[in-house]
Motif scaffolding. Structure first.
Motif, PDB file in Angstrom:
ATOM      1  N   CYS A  67      14.506   6.525 -20.051  1.00 24.78           N
ATOM      2  CA  CYS A  67      13.414   5.577 -19.844  1.00 24.78           C
ATOM      3  C   CYS A  67      12.899   5.721 -18.416  1.00 24.78           C
ATOM      4  O   CYS A  67      13.650   6.064 -17.504  1.00 24.78           O
ATOM      5  CB  CYS A  67      13.895   4.141 -20.070  1.00 24.78           C
ATOM      6  N   VAL A  68      11.618   5.458 -18.256  1.00 20.26           N
ATOM      7  CA  VAL A  68      10.962   5.546 -16.961  1.00 20.26           C
ATOM      8  C   VAL A  68      10.479   4.157 -16.577  1.00 20.26           C
ATOM      9  O   VAL A  68       9.871   3.457 -17.402  1.00 20.26           O
ATOM     10  CB  VAL A  68       9.778   6.533 -17.020  1.00 20.26           C
ATOM     11  N   LEU A  69      10.738   3.772 -15.344  1.00 21.95           N
ATOM     12  CA  LEU A  69      10.256   2.485 -14.852  1.00 21.95           C
ATOM     13  C   LEU A  69       8.742   2.580 -14.695  1.00 21.95           C
ATOM     14  O   LEU A  69       8.242   3.394 -13.923  1.00 21.95           O
ATOM     15  CB  LEU A  69      10.930   2.130 -13.527  1.00 21.95           C
ATOM     16  N   GLY A  70       8.026   1.746 -15.447  1.00 19.35           N
ATOM     17  CA  GLY A  70       6.567   1.809 -15.442  1.00 19.35           C
ATOM     18  C   GLY A  70       5.900   0.675 -14.711  1.00 19.35           C
ATOM     19  O   GLY A  70       4.744   0.805 -14.291  1.00 19.35           O
ATOM     20  N   ALA A  71       6.588  -0.438 -14.542  1.00 21.57           N
ATOM     21  CA  ALA A  71       5.965  -1.572 -13.862  1.00 21.57           C
ATOM     22  C   ALA A  71       7.025  -2.472 -13.256  1.00 21.57           C
ATOM     23  O   ALA A  71       8.097  -2.661 -13.820  1.00 21.57           O
ATOM     24  CB  ALA A  71       5.110  -2.370 -14.838  1.00 21.57           C
ATOM     25  N   TRP A 118      10.406  -0.870 -18.540  1.00 22.48           N
ATOM     26  CA  TRP A 118      10.811   0.514 -18.748  1.00 22.48           C
ATOM     27  C   TRP A 118      10.092   1.043 -19.984  1.00 22.48           C
ATOM     28  O   TRP A 118       9.834   0.293 -20.923  1.00 22.48           O
ATOM     29  CB  TRP A 118      12.319   0.586 -18.966  1.00 22.48           C
ATOM     30  N   TYR A 119       9.831   2.337 -20.009  1.00 25.87           N
ATOM     31  CA  TYR A 119       9.155   2.968 -21.140  1.00 25.87           C
ATOM     32  C   TYR A 119       9.914   4.228 -21.543  1.00 25.87           C
ATOM     33  O   TYR A 119      10.404   4.967 -20.698  1.00 25.87           O
ATOM     34  CB  TYR A 119       7.715   3.347 -20.763  1.00 25.87           C
ATOM     35  N   ARG A 120       9.962   4.426 -22.849  1.00 27.92           N
ATOM     36  CA  ARG A 120      10.609   5.626 -23.396  1.00 27.92           C
ATOM     37  C   ARG A 120       9.631   6.282 -24.350  1.00 27.92           C
ATOM     38  O   ARG A 120       9.180   5.642 -25.321  1.00 27.92           O
ATOM     39  CB  ARG A 120      11.898   5.226 -24.125  1.00 27.92           C
ATOM     40  N   GLU A 121       9.264   7.525 -24.051  1.00 26.66           N
ATOM     41  CA  GLU A 121       8.404   8.284 -24.959  1.00 26.66           C
ATOM     42  C   GLU A 121       9.230   8.639 -26.195  1.00 26.66           C
ATOM     43  O   GLU A 121      10.403   9.000 -26.071  1.00 26.66           O
ATOM     44  CB  GLU A 121       7.882   9.553 -24.285  1.00 26.66           C
ATOM     45  N   LEU A 122       8.607   8.526 -27.361  1.00 24.52           N
ATOM     46  CA  LEU A 122       9.328   8.770 -28.606  1.00 24.52           C
ATOM     47  C   LEU A 122       8.831  10.053 -29.258  1.00 24.52           C
ATOM     48  O   LEU A 122       7.615  10.327 -29.286  1.00 24.52           O
ATOM     49  CB  LEU A 122       9.123   7.597 -29.575  1.00 24.52           C
ATOM     50  N   ALA A 123       9.751  10.805 -29.807  1.00 23.87           N
ATOM     51  CA  ALA A 123       9.400  11.987 -30.576  1.00 23.87           C
ATOM     52  C   ALA A 123       8.887  11.532 -31.931  1.00 23.87           C
ATOM     53  O   ALA A 123       9.387  10.541 -32.487  1.00 23.87           O
ATOM     54  CB  ALA A 123      10.613  12.888 -30.736  1.00 23.87           C
ATOM     55  N   PRO A 124       7.889  12.222 -32.474  1.00 20.94           N
ATOM     56  CA  PRO A 124       7.408  11.845 -33.813  1.00 20.94           C
ATOM     57  C   PRO A 124       8.540  11.895 -34.833  1.00 20.94           C
ATOM     58  O   PRO A 124       9.426  12.738 -34.754  1.00 20.94           O
ATOM     59  CB  PRO A 124       6.340  12.897 -34.129  1.00 20.94           C
ATOM     60  N   ALA A 125       8.498  10.965 -35.783  1.00 22.27           N
ATOM     61  CA  ALA A 125       9.515  10.935 -36.836  1.00 22.27           C
ATOM     62  C   ALA A 125       9.403  12.179 -37.699  1.00 22.27           C
ATOM     63  O   ALA A 125       8.315  12.694 -37.942  1.00 22.27           O
ATOM     64  CB  ALA A 125       9.350   9.674 -37.693  1.00 22.27           C
ATOM     65  N   GLU A 126      10.553  12.649 -38.134  1.00 24.00           N
ATOM     66  CA  GLU A 126      10.573  13.841 -39.001  1.00 24.00           C
ATOM     67  C   GLU A 126      10.429  13.450 -40.444  1.00 24.00           C
ATOM     68  O   GLU A 126      10.790  12.408 -40.870  1.00 24.00           O
ATOM     69  CB  GLU A 126      11.875  14.604 -38.769  1.00 24.00           C
ATOM     70  N   LEU A 180       0.821  -1.218   0.000  1.00 21.89           N
ATOM     71  CA  LEU A 180       0.000   0.000   0.000  1.00 21.89           C
ATOM     72  C   LEU A 180       0.849   1.259   0.000  1.00 21.89           C
ATOM     73  O   LEU A 180       0.421   2.295  -0.501  1.00 21.89           O
ATOM     74  CB  LEU A 180      -0.950   0.002   1.207  1.00 21.89           C
ATOM     75  N   GLY A 181       2.067   1.147   0.530  1.00 17.34           N
ATOM     76  CA  GLY A 181       2.985   2.283   0.552  1.00 17.34           C
ATOM     77  C   GLY A 181       3.902   2.315  -0.651  1.00 17.34           C
ATOM     78  O   GLY A 181       4.833   3.108  -0.715  1.00 17.34           O
ATOM     79  N   GLY A 182       3.636   1.437  -1.629  1.00  8.20           N
ATOM     80  CA  GLY A 182       4.424   1.406  -2.847  1.00  8.20           C
ATOM     81  C   GLY A 182       5.537   0.370  -2.796  1.00  8.20           C
ATOM     82  O   GLY A 182       5.715  -0.336  -1.805  1.00  8.20           O
ATOM     83  N   LEU A 183       6.242   0.276  -3.873  1.00  8.78           N
ATOM     84  CA  LEU A 183       7.366  -0.645  -3.999  1.00  8.78           C
ATOM     85  C   LEU A 183       8.643   0.172  -4.099  1.00  8.78           C
ATOM     86  O   LEU A 183       8.688   1.199  -4.772  1.00  8.78           O
ATOM     87  CB  LEU A 183       7.216  -1.526  -5.238  1.00  8.78           C
ATOM     88  N   LEU A 184       9.667  -0.314  -3.468  1.00 15.19           N
ATOM     89  CA  LEU A 184      10.963   0.346  -3.471  1.00 15.19           C
ATOM     90  C   LEU A 184      11.998  -0.624  -4.014  1.00 15.19           C
ATOM     91  O   LEU A 184      11.966  -1.812  -3.691  1.00 15.19           O
ATOM     92  CB  LEU A 184      11.330   0.743  -2.031  1.00 15.19           C
TER      93      LEU A 184
END
Length: 176
Positions: free
Chosen positions: A147-151, A168-176, A20-24
């Motif tokens: 990257c951000v730890l998501g799960a 881990w997740y990485r948001e991607l910039a739209p391709a040019e 309940l207090g999260g995971l560390l």
């Protein structure tokens, strides 16, 4: 090319207040370092085409001169790959490996950037990466690349009860 690495530390998953207090994640040195080789468990790249339709996957190679020193595989738009969640705007960095003698010299970073560009060029908005709590260098590598730890899935591997799946997740910039 081997994917094996030496485990010198692990990230223990600590549940605060029963969760309940999260995971560390708490880093702990192991008493006796050991070699971890995921190819020995699942057959590695040689078995992918038998398990999945890899025709839409991206396969990248890193070279030093004429010598191959690394590679990456990006799963995209593939039925049966649960990590893709049935989405066409998500790519999974399925594998990234660098020859042991070439590690720490930028090949992994170059492969990661190329994987991002490959996924973005196919309209992906996010890239997903799986690693485990026993691969502390990989966790640091992905965090350093934004990257951000998501799960955290503590019970993802019934056959490996002391390992936790980290997504881990990485948001991607739209391709040019």
């Amino acid at each position: 090319m081997p994917i094996a690495f030496e485990v010198r530390a692990v990230l223990d998953v600590v549940a605060r207040d029963g969760g309940l207090g999260g995971l560390l994640l708490a880093e702990r040195s192991v008493d006796a370092p050991y070699l971890k080789n995921y190819d020995a468990l699942d057959g590695g790249p040689a078995g992918w085409a038998a398990r999945f339709d890899v025709s839409s996957w991206g396969l990248l190679v890193a070279r030093s001169g004429r010598r191959v020193i690394g590679g990456a595989a990006i799963a995209f738009d593939t039925a049966g790959v649960e990590m893709l969640e049935g989405r066409r705007d998500l790519a999974v960095l399925w594998d990234l490996r660098v020859a042991p003698e070439a590690r720490g010299r930028g090949a992994g970073s170059a492969l990661f950037r190329a994987a991002e560009a490959w996924a973005a060029a196919r309209g992906c908005r996010r890239m997903k990466i799986e690693t485990q709590n026993v691969n502390v260098p990989a966790c640091r590598f992905y965090a350093a690349r934004g990257c951000v730890l998501g799960a955290i899935h503590r019970f993802a591997y019934p056959g490996l009860p002391h390992e936790a799946q980290l997504l881990w997740y990485r948001e991607l910039a739209p391709a040019e």
